[in-house]
Design a protein around this motif. Structure first.
Motif, short mmCIF file in Angstrom:
data_model
loop_
_atom_site.label_atom_id
_atom_site.label_comp_id
_atom_site.label_asym_id
_atom_site.label_seq_id
_atom_site.Cartn_x
_atom_site.Cartn_y
_atom_site.Cartn_z
N UNK A 135 0.86 -1.19 0.00
CA UNK A 135 0.00 0.00 0.00
C UNK A 135 0.89 1.24 0.00
N UNK A 136 0.25 2.40 -0.06
CA UNK A 136 1.01 3.65 0.01
C UNK A 136 1.77 3.75 1.32
N UNK A 137 1.16 3.28 2.40
CA UNK A 137 1.83 3.34 3.70
C UNK A 137 3.06 2.43 3.73
N UNK A 138 2.99 1.30 3.00
CA UNK A 138 4.15 0.41 2.90
C UNK A 138 5.31 1.13 2.22
N UNK A 139 5.01 1.80 1.11
CA UNK A 139 6.06 2.50 0.37
C UNK A 139 6.63 3.64 1.20
N UNK A 140 5.76 4.35 1.92
CA UNK A 140 6.25 5.45 2.76
C UNK A 140 7.15 4.93 3.87
N UNK A 141 6.77 3.81 4.45
CA UNK A 141 7.57 3.24 5.55
C UNK A 141 8.96 2.86 5.06
N UNK A 142 9.03 2.28 3.86
CA UNK A 142 10.34 1.91 3.30
C UNK A 142 11.17 3.15 3.03
N UNK A 143 10.55 4.17 2.41
CA UNK A 143 11.27 5.40 2.09
C UNK A 143 11.78 6.08 3.36
N UNK A 202 22.68 7.08 6.72
CA UNK A 202 23.56 8.23 6.48
C UNK A 202 24.93 7.76 6.04
N UNK A 203 25.60 8.49 5.10
CA UNK A 203 25.10 9.64 4.35
C UNK A 203 24.02 9.22 3.36
N UNK A 204 23.37 10.23 2.75
CA UNK A 204 22.27 9.96 1.81
C UNK A 204 22.73 9.04 0.69
N UNK A 205 21.86 8.09 0.36
CA UNK A 205 22.15 7.17 -0.74
C UNK A 205 20.84 6.84 -1.45
N UNK A 206 20.93 6.63 -2.75
CA UNK A 206 19.75 6.28 -3.54
C UNK A 206 19.74 4.76 -3.75
N UNK A 207 18.69 4.10 -3.26
CA UNK A 207 18.56 2.65 -3.41
C UNK A 207 17.46 2.34 -4.42
N UNK A 208 17.70 1.34 -5.23
CA UNK A 208 16.72 0.93 -6.25
C UNK A 208 15.68 0.02 -5.61
N UNK A 209 14.40 0.36 -5.79
CA UNK A 209 13.31 -0.43 -5.21
C UNK A 209 12.39 -0.91 -6.32
N UNK A 210 12.08 -2.19 -6.33
CA UNK A 210 11.16 -2.77 -7.31
C UNK A 210 10.06 -3.54 -6.59
N UNK A 211 8.84 -3.46 -7.13
CA UNK A 211 7.69 -4.21 -6.60
C UNK A 211 7.23 -5.17 -7.69
N UNK A 212 7.43 -6.47 -7.48
CA UNK A 212 7.12 -7.48 -8.49
C UNK A 212 5.93 -8.32 -8.02
N UNK A 213 4.86 -8.31 -8.80
CA UNK A 213 3.67 -9.07 -8.43
C UNK A 213 3.92 -10.56 -8.60
N UNK A 214 3.45 -11.34 -7.62
CA UNK A 214 3.54 -12.80 -7.70
C UNK A 214 2.45 -13.29 -8.66
N UNK A 215 2.77 -14.15 -9.61
CA UNK A 215 1.76 -14.63 -10.57
C UNK A 215 0.53 -15.19 -9.86
N UNK A 216 -0.65 -14.85 -10.40
CA UNK A 216 -1.93 -15.32 -9.88
C UNK A 216 -2.16 -14.95 -8.41
N UNK A 217 -1.68 -13.77 -8.04
CA UNK A 217 -1.81 -13.33 -6.65
C UNK A 217 -1.89 -11.81 -6.61
N UNK A 218 -2.45 -11.27 -5.53
CA UNK A 218 -2.47 -9.82 -5.31
C UNK A 218 -1.29 -9.36 -4.48
N UNK A 219 -0.40 -10.27 -4.14
CA UNK A 219 0.75 -9.94 -3.31
C UNK A 219 2.01 -9.71 -4.17
N UNK A 220 3.00 -9.08 -3.52
CA UNK A 220 4.22 -8.70 -4.23
C UNK A 220 5.45 -9.22 -3.48
#
Length: 486
Positions: free
Chosen positions: A61-69, A76-94
């Motif tokens: 959810x949006x709250x999940x993404x906010x919590x991760x961010x 510290x120091x600031x770093x940019x991390x790559x985040x991907x959300x991949x849906x599991x086939x035949x499921x609503x979960x990631x």
């Protein structure tokens, strides 16, 4: 990333560079692991996968993404991390994938004030001795600007720019006169850019001509319509060394900010709606003191109807809060090698006075003092046109358009036509032309008079193959003479 790639990762099992977490309910532990990856050779955390490799997934959810961010922002120091959300086939979960790439030049990293390292598949607290060693490398002679690039050659640098910096340093008493007679390698060594035959990253930032290996030597410029980023009028990018980017920034300001003139003694002073010296000092500071280590970073200029914002990657020194920076203070440059060269070539006027200059210049013309903001990742300087909602110095019908001459000269500004009139009798140097025009601001002259005239083909150079020739002079072209006849 495709789901098949996740299955391939899971097959490798947890290791020095791979960690499984059942859900983001384990954010703290997973951030410690990501911190350890950053202090090592990088690594990946998969959320929605049990320790034994079973994929259970989780809802996002949006709250999940906010919590991760928010958790990542505690590294510290600031770093940019790559985040991907991949849906599991035949499921609503990631399955959530967070990738921490190796960050050799910015170690040590800490999460919530504590550093971690990875030993095989275990995350542990970093010993103090190792932390101090990495910290010394980051802040000392192994900082990003001082790191050697073995592929960078002296032939990859702009010799004219190097000699130009030397001339300015001599002219302003910051370099001895003998410097101009020295060989380029000797000059580079004295600037701290060449050691044991190898050039460092600072050499490319200051004098480079090819930026394939330095995509962060980038300036993004935009003029937006209104006071938001919803629609832009002009959008430009410039890539190059600091001197080129500074020129591009000032040209963009002169293009989009209104210009007014007044006679002061023997000279005519032309003033932008925000003082030129304040904008220039801001851009110099942004280019000099920014964090260069991240290849995707840049300096950005955003012009709105009511303000100008200049943003760069980095932050203020930890022991110098914004309030202290507004006062006289010792300079603690993020990039001391770059700062030293800019100071010697008189691009940097003085140590620790940049912010004071910006404030003083704005107050001089009745504008509010600029605002200085940082979130720990970026520094933004905001110049406002108005005070208490009253617009200052702007043209009401179009706040960023310079007044144009009559329509019969649709491509030439009044300043260009004045220059054409001066050159009718012969060829003159920049100094001579500025004297005839009663101007004393060289940069303003270049951007509002000379450069547009050259671009329109109305004026030509005596030495076109060497624009910085010490005896350079300018004259009218045939096209310029036709304009003059009209």
């Amino acid at each position: 990333m495709e789901y098949q790639e996740i299955e391939a990762l899971i097959a490798l099992k947890e290791s020095k560079n791979l960690e499984f977490k059942e859900s983001t309910g384990q954010l703290d532990r997973s951030m410690e692991t990501l911190c350890a990856f950053l202090n090592g050779d990088g690594g990946i955390v998969l959320y929605g996968v049990k320790d034994n490799g079973n994929v259970v997934g989780q809802e996002v959810s949006d709250s999940t993404k906010r919590a991760i961010a928010e958790a990542i922002n505690r590294i510290e120091p600031f770093v940019s991390l790559e985040i991907n959300y991949v849906r599991i086939p035949n499921s609503d979960k990631f399955v959530i994938i967070v990738n921490a790439e190796k960050q050799r030049f910015m170690r040590p990293f800490a999460y919530k004030g504590r550093a971690y390292l990875r030993i095989e598949s275990t995350t542990t607290v970093m010993p103090q001795e190792q932390y101090n060693h990495l910290l010394m490398q980051r802040g000392g002679k192994y900082g990003w600007e001082a790191m050697v690039n073995p592929d960078l050659k002296i032939s990859d640098l702009d010799e004219n720019a190097i000699l130009g910096a030397v001339r300015e340093g001599i002219r302003n008493g910051r370099l001895p006169e003998v410097t101009i007679r020295e060989e380029i390698p000797t000059i580079l060594r004295k600037f701290g850019l060449l050691r044991d035959g190898n050039l460092n990253n600072a050499a490319a930032v200051l004098f480079g001509v090819d930026f394939y290996d330095y995509p962060q030597c980038l300036l993004r410029m935009a003029r937006f319509k209104g006071t938001t980023k919803e629609e832009f009028i002009d959008n430009q990018r410039a890539q190059g060394n600091i001197y080129i980017l500074l020129d591009a920034a000032m040209a963009f300001f002169f293009k989009h900010l209104s210009l007014s003139g007044k006679i002061n003694g023997l000279y005519r002073e032309e003033e932008l709606s925000i003082p030129y010296k304040a904008l220039r000092e801001c851009c110099i500071n942004s280019l000099c003191h920014r964090s260069y280590h991240h290849p995707g970073s840049s300096v950005s200029i955003a012009i709105y109807d009511d303000r100008v914002e200049v943003t760069n990657t980095g932050t203020f020194p930890a022991d110098l809060p914004v309030e202290r920076l507004m006062q006289e203070h010792d300079s603690k440059p993020q990039n001391p090698i770059i700062a030293n060269v800019l100071y010697k070539s008189k691009i940097l006027e003085s140590w620790g006075r940049g912010i004071g200059t910006m404030v003083d210049e704005c107050k001089r013309v009745g504008l509010p003092a600029p605002e200085f903001k940082t979130d720990g990742n970026f520094v933004t300087v905001v110049f406002k046109y108005n005070c208490d909602g009253v617009n200052l110095q702007l043209v009401n019908s179009n706040p960023t358009s310079n007044q144009q001459v009559p329509n019969k000269y649709p491509t030439s500004t009044q300043q260009v036509l004045e220059l054409v009139g001066i050159l009718k009798d012969g060829e003159y140097s920049v100094r001579e032309i500025m004297s005839f025009l009663m101007l004393k601001d060289r940069v303003n002259f270049l951007y509002k008079y000379l450069t547009p005239a050259l671009e329109e083909g109305l004026v030509s150079m005596k030495y076109p193959d060497n624009p910085k020739h010490p005896k350079q002079k300018y004259m009218l072209t045939e096209k310029g003479r036709k304009i003059l006849e009209k």
